[in-house]
Design an enzyme around this catalytic site. Sequence first.
Site: not given
Lengths: 666, 666
Positions: A266, A326, A361, A397-398, A426, A538-539
């Site tokens: 991204k 992930q 991604d 995360d998640n 989270e 984040k990017y």
Amino acid sequence: MAEKEADPKILKGYLSRSNVVVERVEPEIDSGRFPAKAIEGDDFEVSADIIRDGPALLQAVVRYRGPDSRSWSETFMVHVGNDRWVGSFRPDDIGTWRYTIEAWTDHFGTWRRDMFKRIEADQNVDLELEESALLLEAHLKTVPVKKRAVLQRAVEAIRKKSRKKGASGFSDPRIAAALDEDVAEIMAAHHVRTNSAMYKPVLELTVDPERARFSAWYEFFPRSTGNEGEHGTFQTATKHLSYVADMGFDVAYLPPIHPIGSTHRKGKNNSLDAEPGAIGSPWAIGSREGGHKDIHPELGTIDDFDEFVAEAERLGVDIALDIAFQCSPDHPWVAEHPEWFHHRPDGSIKYAENPPKKYQDIYPLNFESEDREGLWIELKGVFDHWISHGVKIFRVDNPHTKTFPFWEWAIGELKAEHPELVFLSEAFTRPKVMQELAKLGYNQSYTYFTWRNARWELEEYLTELTRTEMRHYFRPNFFTNTPDILHEYLQRGGPPAFKIRLVLAALLSPAYGVYSGFEFFENVPVKEGSEEYLHAEKYELKHRSLDGRSNLVPFIRRINQIRRDNPPLALFTNLVFHGTDKENLMAFSKTAEGSAPILVVVNLNPFQWEEGTVSLNLTAMGLSDGESFRVTDLISEDSFEWTGANAYVRLDPFQEPAHVFRVDRA
Amino acid sequence: MAEKEADPKILKGYLSRSNVVVERVEPEIDSGRFPAKAIEGDDFEVSADIIRDGPALLQAVVRYRGPDSRSWSETFMVHVGNDRWVGSFRPDDIGTWRYTIEAWTDHFGTWRRDMFKRIEADQNVDLELEESALLLEAHLKTVPVKKRAVLQRAVEAIRKKSRKKGASGFSDPRIAAALDEDVAEIMAAHHVRTNSAMYKPVLELTVDPERARFSAWYEFFPRSTGNEGEHGTFQTATKHLSYVADMGFDVAYLPPIHPIGSTHRKGKNNSLDAEPGAIGSPWAIGSREGGHKDIHPELGTIDDFDEFVAEAERLGVDIALDIAFQCSPDHPWVAEHPEWFHHRPDGSIKYAENPPKKYQDIYPLNFESEDREGLWIELKGVFDHWISHGVKIFRVDNPHTKTFPFWEWAIGELKAEHPELVFLSEAFTRPKVMQELAKLGYNQSYTYFTWRNARWELEEYLTELTRTEMRHYFRPNFFTNTPDILHEYLQRGGPPAFKIRLVLAALLSPAYGVYSGFEFFENVPVKEGSEEYLHAEKYELKHRSLDGRSNLVPFIRRINQIRRDNPPLALFTNLVFHGTDKENLMAFSKTAEGSAPILVVVNLNPFQWEEGTVSLNLTAMGLSDGESFRVTDLISEDSFEWTGANAYVRLDPFQEPAHVFRVDRA
């Protein structure tokens, strides 16, 4: 009709059952399926309904044992009304504790209670005296040797035939001996437990270190700690730690630090077509340079990381790592273990989707794959790896998109070996899923706090967290903002909104966090109606500097100092709300034994001043009606003398939107 | 640091665990320790939280089986919001039923939900179509043979390569085939249960006959049914039954009918010195003429009793016997089994006491004696004996002074053989003890109703009974009065008070009772401040006659008829309170499917008329705002047209203190 013979086996079971019943034990999460949670050194309270037939008195104890103890300790419970009993103990070690309840009939106490009534009614009690002598004799074996003489002397006195002339009722020496206070005390402490009831389930209690409840978190991206225009590293991040520690934070929390994939990378503002040189999202984990156990090369080496952890330790700061299970399409596992992923009918690996949205991604892992055993072991190994590099806190995360049994197993195994670990869930999802993750082992949880801005919302939510069964297993961590969540309240409310939300997060919840940029009032969303940041970190890299910029650093430092100085703020379920006559004025207090109560009054309106009357629940702060007391604002250092329950306050958010009062009795 | 190897045994357990979680099942009394209760023919509702990780859809069923069934039946549950699922079944037989829950991932439903989103976003769905074909194929085995062709045709259509020109989205025949409603229905009904979660505890449900919930009781002393001045017998009592049946009562309930002891016999008004010819209290059970299995000779013979039971059956009335497990000093057990009693240090048998009060005419039994096995078997035999003489209902005297395990065993054994039995617990004691007896097996319970006279007290108490967990196991029986309880409200309120309390007892609770004399407004206490009757029937004969006396008989007959004619009044948890603007006006309604709602408005003040406005909860009665409806008073037969939520009422207790409206939609 012939009477049916009773089945002797069934009858035998009932004949040997206690006549005392222990029920509705609290805490007991889902019939004992899950442990309750407590903090080392805190009192842990256990309560239950305890009854039997008839009017006899009962005794009850909480039985408990620590992680390394093979024998049970006991603490007496007391009857607090309506057949409810309460007892507590103080776990002095982290790890898994166990507790249950034992209760039995207090024959001697019952006898004694009745004896007083008989004597007051002037009845002949010769036979009742002999009953007491028999009871005392029956206890000679259970009473410690040193105390037996007391009972023996009492028995002799009770049986002395020569009643003094004129002695009657309480002046009768036989009666005085039987009702003697010392005798009563010994009997209460060492009563035989005939036909006692042992509560069947042995319940579990996860005892965590204090940091699981009380910690101030600061989230930052190591890659943003470099000089302007340069990619930061663990070396620059190490220098940055003193800035974090100086603000008074206890935990420095990092987004994923692993190699970032390049396939479908991204670009800025989450664009699908990455600009040349795009640095990628740290959550697109894995490249030819490695996966979840590796360091992103641009951040440095594992040695740099170890030095970073060492510096944090020197500063008294814990490192929290973000564990996001992930993979980018470039993650080594994709080639080595394609069976760990979901597949489409054409054989390709499934990318993440939330139809109709696609996240090409990211490949989610298949926790129910044929080789889930290999996958689960590898994933647990990721934690083990970072634990071996000094990490004790993991923000996951998640977790709600991974199978529940995995978490229960992995956290259970990891905490069994390292009970000091803290796992933060989270999960921003449905309430019962968030609760389940907490029950399965997470020691802290993200919450809906960010979306609770009105007084009624905050009071309702905090009441749920502090007063319902959730308080036994769900420990909140209140974040003011995250790299994904910039609430409209902050977008529009200007610097006063940032102060208000900081005060609420830091003083309502003993665990709270801010994501960097918060101290510089960063408040621009990517678009109207979005909670995403414009130019989200984040990017892309962010360069932040104190130089000449208006900031909240001194205020944060002050609030963190107030938290450390005042023990009530390290607790959660001590929270009490007070009344006010304005919807924008919220008042709450916290107390702790041996400390002055803290009373917070906040103007929730960041746009204008508010004045009104606070109606204090004086009892909740240990004050009595009509009493005068001194409140000292720990922010402004102003001090006021107040009397009684009603107090006038005026709060201008452009000065200070909150009073944080220490309450001292006059 | 070396990573610790995972314990393969522990891991294996978690790897095979379902990813679906079923929790907080309701009803589940004390973690499944006790059965819930239901009535034959009623719907029984089961609910639970059901969740899994991620956004996949779930399916769930309640699994249940009846007392004589070896195989499980199933009924689908539906999601009602916030991850709560509900399902129900209708037990069609009395006895012990079992139920649990199974839940699994609805892969096809999830695929289908996502497919709609993809198509609306105009995405290419070729691979998703093949996914659906694979899913359908995987279900060919689980789907009944007759329905397989539907799936097979769908699979063929989905895989047809030649897409029609111009067909896209829902008009694409492949997509239409995959989303076909019939296919969806078949898949929903026969989905494979891969990795399904079976709720561990199999819960129990006691299914009782309807009389356990819905019955009108009338208590009378057979010995008072003779001619004036004569001791009544079962022959005179048999004639009296038509009077009871004519008033509309379903249950004729008798105080103990056994031989009465003479030692320490009580005289009139509970005097310790019995007058010559004192007839004694029926609760002082046992004499040389027999004990708990015998008939008091002055009442007649067992044949007379059998004839009495037969006549009751002809009249559609059930007989309820009072079982009081206590003995007069003359009871045969005292001589035959002194070990079944408590003893004092001088060897004498302990009489009943509530210090400082002594009850020397009564010996309590020792349920924990050395030979408790013999005692318990004998006591159960008492029930067996009367069951063999046609008795199906037992009102048990003071069960809370007998050990809990005895009741669980005895009622359990008796109901296993005779599931039609009804046991009523006469425990006026602390709430949790009363609850425990209900949980242990009592099918009905006495309540605090007699002492709840103000509106707020009634609403609070009825809300507890109908809305908390108690509703699953505690069935109330509301008595207006008993031989021991003449409430001050009746003592002072005159005939209107009797009407008011009758209406409340009979219409709030489907099971209710009156003790004879109530219909003649008997209201004189033995002394000021006492709830005991003057000339209590426990100690002397009463002669009551309708001749020329003002009485409540027609009113009672009418109320009982209304109860029988209107199904909503046979239910309990359907109770809803409505608002009124007067503290003395109470309004409540009950509804049942297929019947007109019943709305009751009562003036609780027996001394004067009251007028006010009732604010109706229209939704609770199936009415909509602004709708007109007709209310017909089933007592006065007056009828009114009402519109909307607010209605004016005026109730004069000297006319009728209550409206009992049938509510008919216009």
